[in-house]
Design a protein around this motif. Structure first.
Motif, PDB file in Angstrom:
ATOM      1  N   LEU A  20       0.756  -1.214   0.159  1.00 46.63           N
ATOM      2  CA  LEU A  20      -0.171  -0.025  -0.057  1.00 46.63           C
ATOM      3  C   LEU A  20       0.982   1.279   0.021  1.00 46.63           C
ATOM      4  CD1 LEU A  20      -2.599   1.622   0.580  1.00 46.63           C
ATOM      5  CD2 LEU A  20      -2.446   1.376   2.926  1.00 46.63           C
ATOM      6  N   ALA A  21       0.714   2.241  -0.966  1.00 47.42           N
ATOM      7  CA  ALA A  21       1.515   3.425  -1.124  1.00 47.42           C
ATOM      8  C   ALA A  21       1.189   4.478  -0.062  1.00 47.42           C
ATOM      9  CB  ALA A  21       1.139   4.020  -2.443  1.00 47.42           C
ATOM     10  N   THR A  22       2.189   4.641   0.745  1.00 47.02           N
ATOM     11  CA  THR A  22       2.019   5.689   1.913  1.00 47.02           C
ATOM     12  C   THR A  22       1.022   6.955   1.434  1.00 47.02           C
ATOM     13  OG1 THR A  22       3.894   5.153   2.878  1.00 47.02           O
ATOM     14  CG2 THR A  22       2.967   7.046   3.812  1.00 47.02           C
ATOM     15  N   GLU A  23       1.637   7.477   0.208  1.00 48.47           N
ATOM     16  CA  GLU A  23       0.716   8.705  -0.457  1.00 48.47           C
ATOM     17  C   GLU A  23      -0.761   8.240  -0.366  1.00 48.47           C
ATOM     18  OE1 GLU A  23       4.905   9.035  -1.646  1.00 48.47           O
ATOM     19  OE2 GLU A  23       3.341   7.275  -1.734  1.00 48.47           O
ATOM     20  N   ASP A  24      -1.246   7.407  -1.055  1.00 43.49           N
ATOM     21  CA  ASP A  24      -2.628   6.769  -1.321  1.00 43.49           C
ATOM     22  C   ASP A  24      -3.284   6.402   0.092  1.00 43.49           C
ATOM     23  OD1 ASP A  24      -1.349   6.629  -3.786  1.00 43.49           O
ATOM     24  OD2 ASP A  24      -2.017   4.469  -4.332  1.00 43.49           O
ATOM     25  N   LEU A  25      -2.570   6.317   0.918  1.00 40.54           N
ATOM     26  CA  LEU A  25      -3.298   5.956   2.177  1.00 40.54           C
ATOM     27  C   LEU A  25      -3.472   7.459   2.946  1.00 40.54           C
ATOM     28  CD1 LEU A  25      -3.676   4.661   5.235  1.00 40.54           C
ATOM     29  CD2 LEU A  25      -1.278   4.386   5.505  1.00 40.54           C
ATOM     30  N   VAL A  26      -2.364   8.251   2.646  1.00 37.00           N
ATOM     31  CA  VAL A  26      -2.644   9.725   3.343  1.00 37.00           C
ATOM     32  C   VAL A  26      -3.690  10.309   2.726  1.00 37.00           C
ATOM     33  CG1 VAL A  26      -1.500  11.879   3.467  1.00 37.00           C
ATOM     34  CG2 VAL A  26      -0.197  10.010   4.359  1.00 37.00           C
ATOM     35  N   TRP A  27      -3.846  10.181   1.494  1.00 34.36           N
ATOM     36  CA  TRP A  27      -4.997  10.751   0.548  1.00 34.36           C
ATOM     37  C   TRP A  27      -6.475  10.482   1.191  1.00 34.36           C
ATOM     38  CZ3 TRP A  27      -5.102  14.750  -3.181  1.00 34.36           C
ATOM     39  CH2 TRP A  27      -6.192  14.995  -3.838  1.00 34.36           C
ATOM     40  N   MET A  28      -6.348   9.214   1.591  1.00 31.54           N
ATOM     41  CA  MET A  28      -7.735   8.698   1.969  1.00 31.54           C
ATOM     42  C   MET A  28      -8.051   9.029   3.604  1.00 31.54           C
ATOM     43  SD  MET A  28      -8.923   4.639   2.668  1.00 31.54           S
ATOM     44  CE  MET A  28      -8.046   4.579   4.318  1.00 31.54           C
ATOM     45  N   LEU A  29      -7.068   8.919   4.397  1.00 32.87           N
ATOM     46  CA  LEU A  29      -6.879   9.876   5.684  1.00 32.87           C
ATOM     47  C   LEU A  29      -7.245  11.027   5.741  1.00 32.87           C
ATOM     48  CD1 LEU A  29      -4.154   7.495   7.307  1.00 32.87           C
ATOM     49  CD2 LEU A  29      -6.491   6.878   7.513  1.00 32.87           C
ATOM     50  N   ASP A  30      -6.664  12.093   4.901  1.00 30.52           N
ATOM     51  CA  ASP A  30      -7.051  13.371   4.826  1.00 30.52           C
ATOM     52  C   ASP A  30      -8.482  13.379   4.579  1.00 30.52           C
ATOM     53  OD1 ASP A  30      -4.833  14.181   5.684  1.00 30.52           O
ATOM     54  OD2 ASP A  30      -4.202  14.637   3.456  1.00 30.52           O
ATOM     55  N   GLY A  31      -9.031  12.609   3.485  1.00 33.78           N
ATOM     56  CA  GLY A  31     -10.559  12.685   2.904  1.00 33.78           C
ATOM     57  C   GLY A  31     -11.444  12.150   4.130  1.00 33.78           C
ATOM     58  N   VAL A  32     -11.051  11.391   4.965  1.00 34.22           N
ATOM     59  CA  VAL A  32     -12.257  10.952   5.996  1.00 34.22           C
ATOM     60  C   VAL A  32     -11.905  11.680   7.233  1.00 34.22           C
ATOM     61  CG1 VAL A  32     -12.823   8.843   4.933  1.00 34.22           C
ATOM     62  CG2 VAL A  32     -10.781   8.709   6.447  1.00 34.22           C
ATOM     63  N   GLY A  33     -11.054  12.622   7.380  1.00 37.27           N
ATOM     64  CA  GLY A  33     -10.575  13.285   8.688  1.00 37.27           C
ATOM     65  C   GLY A  33     -10.041  12.638   9.857  1.00 37.27           C
ATOM     66  N   VAL A  34      -9.103  11.471   9.393  1.00 38.95           N
ATOM     67  CA  VAL A  34      -8.282  10.888  10.348  1.00 38.95           C
ATOM     68  C   VAL A  34      -6.862  11.567  10.469  1.00 38.95           C
ATOM     69  CG1 VAL A  34      -7.433   8.749  11.035  1.00 38.95           C
ATOM     70  CG2 VAL A  34      -9.759   8.864   9.933  1.00 38.95           C
TER      71      VAL A  34
END
Length: 312
Positions: A263-277
């Motif tokens: 799992l790419a860290t950038e993809d993870l961060v983008w998702m976490l930003d989107g759900v407010g985590v």
């Protein structure tokens, strides 16, 4: 490169009640990400990679491994790397330690956190560790005991938790039994690995639900079938708060040829930003770092977010 700020997109949306407030990103790019590279990456490049990742706000960077260089030649410079590593305050630099010889090296170099790497299946234990399923735990026990006596944190990895290329589907109770052995041995955390990337959200929920509690669990997903992010979201909704990822989506497994990148860290961060985590990382810095590393590896990053923000 287009930055997230220039796009004008919201970096924080309303949190969902079932999600944690904050997630710890366990960055494995420098170890798991690079270990399968055929061309040797220079020591100075590895050191700069780690420093860039720390500067991007990542608080846990798995630095290297003390696996014998015959098996993972990419990490043969582990001693030199740790001797020259400029550790940033507040950043942990765990290393993978397969046996007591590896622990001796780690202790000599002042390592404060280690990880051991077990298998949920018999076949992979033999291929990866040259041990039977039960023998692997006998090998780990003195490592964990000594490490804890020396004040080190010990993390346990468990591979093949969702499928094995030789044995097929892995029974959930077998995964739980193997995981409990590592936790009962003294590991403070257990990272459940989807080594060949075959898990789905429902499968993830079933495995996590079978453990007595999830506070000591982390997840480690590969993106072979494009499910790593959806599996991560499922794990977060089950209460998991530590997620393994690799900058730029680097990685694989030298002993499981079906394994594609982490799992790419950038993809993870983008998702976490989107759900407010919350997570503490700066996405633009991560993207720049992954572009920099991709140039040195001679190929583009597989991260979808890196590709989208750089137009590559």
């Amino acid at each position: 490169m287009v930055s997230v700020r220039e796009l004008g997109l919201p970096q924080r949306e309303a949190s969902r009640a079932e999600l944690p407030e904050r997630v710890t990103i366990w960055e494995v790019g420098a170890r798991d990400g690079l270990q399968n590279e055929q061309a040797i990456v220079g020591l100075d490049t590895k050191l700069e990679f780690l420093d860039r990742l720390a500067a991007a706000g990542l608080g846990t960077l798995e630095a290297t491994s003390f696996v014998h260089p015959k098996w993972v030649p990419q990490l043969a410079d582990a001693d030199d790397l740790l001797a020259k590593l400029e550790r940033r305050e507040g950043v942990r630099y765990p290393v993978l330690v397969p046996n007591e010889r590896g622990l001796d090296r780690a202790l000599a170099l002042g390592v404060e956190s280690i990880a051991i790497f077990g298998s949920a299946t018999e076949t992979f234990a033999r291929k990866n560790l040259n041990r039977s399923f039960d023998e692997q735990f006998a090998m780990f026990e003195p490592v964990v005991r000594r490490a804890r006596h020396e004040g080190l944190q010990v993390r346990g990895y468990l591979s093949m938790c969702f499928g094995d290329p030789w044995e097929g589907a892995v029974p959930v109770d077998q995964v739980v039994a193997a995981g409990r052995r590592l936790l009962d041995m003294g590991c403070f955390q257990l990272s459940l690995g989807d080594t060949i990337g075959v898990a789905t959200p429902g499968h993830v929920e079933a495995v996590l639900a079978a453990f007595p509690e999830v506070d000591s669990l982390a997840v480690h997903f590969h993106d072979t079938y494009g499910q790593a992010l959806s599996n991560t979201l499922a794990a977060l909704r089950c209460g998991v708060t530590t997620v393994d990822s690799s900058a730029g989506g680097l990685g694989g497994c030298p002993y499981a040829k079906a394994a594609t990148g982490n799992l790419a860290t950038e993809d993870l961060v983008w998702m976490l930003d989107g759900v407010g985590v919350e997570h503490g990382a700066d996405l633009d810095s991560l993207v720049s770092t992954s572009v920099w590393m991709a140039e040195r590896l001679g190929r583009p990053s597989p991260s979808r977010v890196v590709k989208a923000l750089t137009g590559s």
